[in-house]
Design a protein around this motif. Sequence first.
Motif, PDB file in Angstrom:
ATOM      1  N   THR A  41       0.837  -1.190   0.000  1.00 41.88           N
ATOM      2  CA  THR A  41       0.000   0.000   0.000  1.00 41.88           C
ATOM      3  C   THR A  41       0.870   1.237   0.000  1.00 41.88           C
ATOM      4  N   VAL A  42       0.370   2.305  -0.587  1.00 42.61           N
ATOM      5  CA  VAL A  42       1.132   3.523  -0.773  1.00 42.61           C
ATOM      6  C   VAL A  42       0.403   4.690  -0.136  1.00 42.61           C
ATOM      7  N   PRO A  43       1.045   5.438   0.785  1.00 44.42           N
ATOM      8  CA  PRO A  43       0.390   6.597   1.396  1.00 44.42           C
ATOM      9  C   PRO A  43       0.044   7.633   0.336  1.00 44.42           C
ATOM     10  N   THR A  44      -1.074   8.301   0.509  1.00 46.21           N
ATOM     11  CA  THR A  44      -1.534   9.301  -0.451  1.00 46.21           C
ATOM     12  C   THR A  44      -1.838  10.602   0.277  1.00 46.21           C
ATOM     13  N   SER A  45      -1.404  11.721  -0.286  1.00 50.75           N
ATOM     14  CA  SER A  45      -1.710  13.025   0.294  1.00 50.75           C
ATOM     15  C   SER A  45      -2.533  13.826  -0.684  1.00 50.75           C
ATOM     16  N   TYR A  46      -3.375  14.743  -0.175  1.00 41.96           N
ATOM     17  CA  TYR A  46      -4.292  15.513  -0.995  1.00 41.96           C
ATOM     18  C   TYR A  46      -4.287  16.979  -0.595  1.00 41.96           C
ATOM     19  N   GLN A  47      -4.619  17.795  -1.558  1.00 38.41           N
ATOM     20  CA  GLN A  47      -5.034  19.161  -1.297  1.00 38.41           C
ATOM     21  C   GLN A  47      -6.434  19.271  -1.871  1.00 38.41           C
ATOM     22  N   VAL A  48      -7.433  19.096  -1.021  1.00 31.35           N
ATOM     23  CA  VAL A  48      -8.812  19.025  -1.482  1.00 31.35           C
ATOM     24  C   VAL A  48      -9.364  20.414  -1.729  1.00 31.35           C
ATOM     25  N   SER A  49      -9.889  20.617  -2.935  1.00 33.33           N
ATOM     26  CA  SER A  49     -10.441  21.916  -3.309  1.00 33.33           C
ATOM     27  C   SER A  49     -11.803  22.128  -2.679  1.00 33.33           C
ATOM     28  N   ASP A  50     -12.126  23.412  -2.411  1.00 36.10           N
ATOM     29  CA  ASP A  50     -13.450  23.768  -1.914  1.00 36.10           C
ATOM     30  C   ASP A  50     -14.390  24.138  -3.056  1.00 36.10           C
ATOM     31  N   SER A  51     -13.942  23.928  -4.292  1.00 37.37           N
ATOM     32  CA  SER A  51     -14.744  24.308  -5.450  1.00 37.37           C
ATOM     33  C   SER A  51     -15.924  23.377  -5.614  1.00 37.37           C
ATOM     34  N   PRO A  52     -16.971  23.807  -6.352  1.00 38.77           N
ATOM     35  CA  PRO A  52     -18.149  22.954  -6.566  1.00 38.77           C
ATOM     36  C   PRO A  52     -17.809  21.623  -7.195  1.00 38.77           C
ATOM     37  N   ALA A  53     -16.726  21.579  -7.992  1.00 38.90           N
ATOM     38  CA  ALA A  53     -16.373  20.329  -8.678  1.00 38.90           C
ATOM     39  C   ALA A  53     -16.014  19.234  -7.693  1.00 38.90           C
ATOM     40  N   ALA A  54     -15.573  19.627  -6.478  1.00 36.26           N
ATOM     41  CA  ALA A  54     -15.180  18.626  -5.498  1.00 36.26           C
ATOM     42  C   ALA A  54     -16.341  18.167  -4.631  1.00 36.26           C
ATOM     43  N   ALA A  55     -17.508  18.783  -4.821  1.00 33.20           N
ATOM     44  CA  ALA A  55     -18.663  18.446  -3.991  1.00 33.20           C
ATOM     45  C   ALA A  55     -19.275  17.128  -4.427  1.00 33.20           C
ATOM     46  N   LEU A  56     -19.888  16.419  -3.481  1.00 33.95           N
ATOM     47  CA  LEU A  56     -20.545  15.162  -3.794  1.00 33.95           C
ATOM     48  C   LEU A  56     -21.856  15.412  -4.505  1.00 33.95           C
ATOM     49  N   PRO A  57     -22.291  14.486  -5.361  1.00 33.95           N
ATOM     50  CA  PRO A  57     -23.599  14.625  -5.995  1.00 33.95           C
ATOM     51  C   PRO A  57     -24.706  14.619  -4.949  1.00 33.95           C
ATOM     52  N   SER A 123       0.916  -0.231  -5.510  1.00 30.41           N
ATOM     53  CA  SER A 123       2.074   0.154  -6.314  1.00 30.41           C
ATOM     54  C   SER A 123       1.688   0.578  -7.720  1.00 30.41           C
ATOM     55  N   THR A 124       0.697  -0.068  -8.297  1.00 26.71           N
ATOM     56  CA  THR A 124       0.306   0.252  -9.669  1.00 26.71           C
ATOM     57  C   THR A 124      -0.772   1.333  -9.752  1.00 26.71           C
ATOM     58  N   PHE A 125      -1.382   1.666  -8.608  1.00 27.09           N
ATOM     59  CA  PHE A 125      -2.381   2.739  -8.577  1.00 27.09           C
ATOM     60  C   PHE A 125      -2.297   3.426  -7.209  1.00 27.09           C
ATOM     61  N   PRO A 126      -1.302   4.304  -7.017  1.00 29.24           N
ATOM     62  CA  PRO A 126      -1.045   4.908  -5.711  1.00 29.24           C
ATOM     63  C   PRO A 126      -1.994   6.059  -5.367  1.00 29.24           C
ATOM     64  N   ARG A 127      -3.267   5.777  -5.338  1.00 27.60           N
ATOM     65  CA  ARG A 127      -4.283   6.744  -4.940  1.00 27.60           C
ATOM     66  C   ARG A 127      -5.380   5.987  -4.198  1.00 27.60           C
ATOM     67  N   ALA A 128      -5.800   6.499  -3.063  1.00 28.09           N
ATOM     68  CA  ALA A 128      -6.860   5.834  -2.307  1.00 28.09           C
ATOM     69  C   ALA A 128      -8.155   5.855  -3.119  1.00 28.09           C
ATOM     70  N   PHE A 129      -8.852   4.718  -3.163  1.00 30.75           N
ATOM     71  CA  PHE A 129     -10.083   4.672  -3.958  1.00 30.75           C
ATOM     72  C   PHE A 129     -11.100   3.718  -3.354  1.00 30.75           C
ATOM     73  N   TRP A 130     -12.349   3.982  -3.693  1.00 27.20           N
ATOM     74  CA  TRP A 130     -13.464   3.075  -3.425  1.00 27.20           C
ATOM     75  C   TRP A 130     -13.814   2.388  -4.746  1.00 27.20           C
ATOM     76  N   ALA A 131     -14.094   1.083  -4.684  1.00 24.70           N
ATOM     77  CA  ALA A 131     -14.566   0.332  -5.842  1.00 24.70           C
ATOM     78  C   ALA A 131     -15.949  -0.220  -5.533  1.00 24.70           C
ATOM     79  N   GLY A 132     -16.860  -0.082  -6.474  1.00 23.74           N
ATOM     80  CA  GLY A 132     -18.212  -0.576  -6.292  1.00 23.74           C
ATOM     81  C   GLY A 132     -18.567  -1.645  -7.299  1.00 23.74           C
ATOM     82  N   ASP A 133     -19.278  -2.662  -6.845  1.00 25.86           N
ATOM     83  CA  ASP A 133     -19.763  -3.752  -7.699  1.00 25.86           C
ATOM     84  C   ASP A 133     -21.281  -3.766  -7.556  1.00 25.86           C
TER      85      ASP A 133
END
Length: 265
Positions: A41-57, A123-133
């Motif tokens: 696993t690879v640690p991930t850091s973010y700078q989360v924007s406050d813009s509308p694009a970052a808002a949840l649906p 290692s091949t995708f160093p970004r935290a993510f949710w996967a849905g099935d």
Amino acid sequence: MKQKEFLKLAAVTCAIIGAGTILFNVAAEAAMAAKAGQVETVPTSYQVSDSPAAALPEPETKEEGNTEINYRVSMDSLNTETPTDMTLTMEEAAQTGAQYLRNIFGLDLEGAYVYMMYYSGTSTFPRAFWAGDVLFEKEQTPESTRWTYMIDAVTGELFNISYGRQLDANPSLAYDAGLEQDYGIYAELAKKKVEECNLIEGTIARVEYNCQGYSLNDPTIAINVIGENGEIINMDFSRYDQTFLGLITDTSRRISESAMESLEM
């Protein structure tokens, strides 16, 4: 085979197959490997924007009676990691995925079963993510008709989304050399989908053939839609009946390519 060589081979295989569905399958394999302590696993850091694009649906609602859509959300049995306080909750991630499924596939999740998995990055995708099935039957089998997606675990940005099915027919899965030059019908379908769903900023500069593959018994073709700013959306279609099967976003592509370059160092 060394771990580095195996990871490179897996990524190349995904690129050759070109199907959005394969990314979910790789995620599932990563979960099983994680149980055996084989995934880095690879640690991930973010700078989360406050813009509308970052808002949840907004939450999904039925137009009639304004009743919330009834679907069942649970953690997938393959899940091995725990979300942090910084990430979306399982319910928020499922809600975000439901919105993408409605916008891109026109899918109504009423009565669906949604199985979620969380990853802090590999290692091949160093970004935290949710996967849905997502299925309309309780049991998950390789042959089940399903919709899958991967989203950023913090911002909810879409990485990939796909539709998988087992055909009643038995079409040839062989490579069609003629499609390398004559892929016009798929180019038009890809452009139309990108424009309908506003998947690229600005105008489309060109559309290019990517590759061919298959998912279960459904032969596929991947098309790259390239924006004027260099943004690339990889679209997947069935060679059997031209059904849209999914897409990989430019963000996902850049994350994967950067990770592969790091592995080669």
